[in-house]
Design a protein around this motif. Sequence first.
Motif, short mmCIF file in Angstrom:
data_model
loop_
_atom_site.label_atom_id
_atom_site.label_comp_id
_atom_site.label_asym_id
_atom_site.label_seq_id
_atom_site.Cartn_x
_atom_site.Cartn_y
_atom_site.Cartn_z
N MET A 28 0.84 -1.17 0.00
CA MET A 28 0.00 0.00 0.00
C MET A 28 0.88 1.23 0.00
O MET A 28 2.05 1.15 0.36
N LYS A 29 0.32 2.34 -0.38
CA LYS A 29 1.04 3.62 -0.40
C LYS A 29 0.36 4.57 0.59
O LYS A 29 -0.86 4.70 0.60
N LEU A 30 1.16 5.19 1.46
CA LEU A 30 0.65 6.15 2.43
C LEU A 30 1.36 7.48 2.26
O LEU A 30 2.51 7.53 1.83
N ASP A 31 0.66 8.55 2.62
CA ASP A 31 1.24 9.89 2.62
C ASP A 31 1.57 10.26 4.06
O ASP A 31 0.70 10.18 4.94
N PHE A 32 2.81 10.65 4.32
CA PHE A 32 3.28 11.07 5.63
C PHE A 32 3.61 12.55 5.53
O PHE A 32 4.50 12.93 4.78
#
Length: 109
Positions: free
Chosen positions: A1-5
């Motif tokens: 999955m891809k997350l934005d931090f």
Amino acid sequence: MKLDFRLSNGGYAKHAAVGLRSDGKQGFVTSFEAKFPAYFARSNDLHIARGDVPVERLNLAGSGAAVAELRKCVAAQRVEAKVTKPRKTRADDIPEDPFAPSASRRSGK
């Protein structure tokens, strides 16, 4: 999955993370570049999102002091590791990486 931090002064867009589920709880694990602790320590907030879906919003008050203490601890462990005797190696039947796909598995039968 891809997350934005998103930290107070910058962030990591579409950063790779691996989802986890254990004992009915969900979470994720990821890694960052070596400079991340410094960015983390200087930030007031950390917002994590999966696209438009918020995952977590964290107040990082005190994180600078926590990172400073962590660095002291790591440095002390490095010094101690140089002074102490090497740890006993694993038994011959335990692979170096027991989670590698090619690791031979012992049967419980």
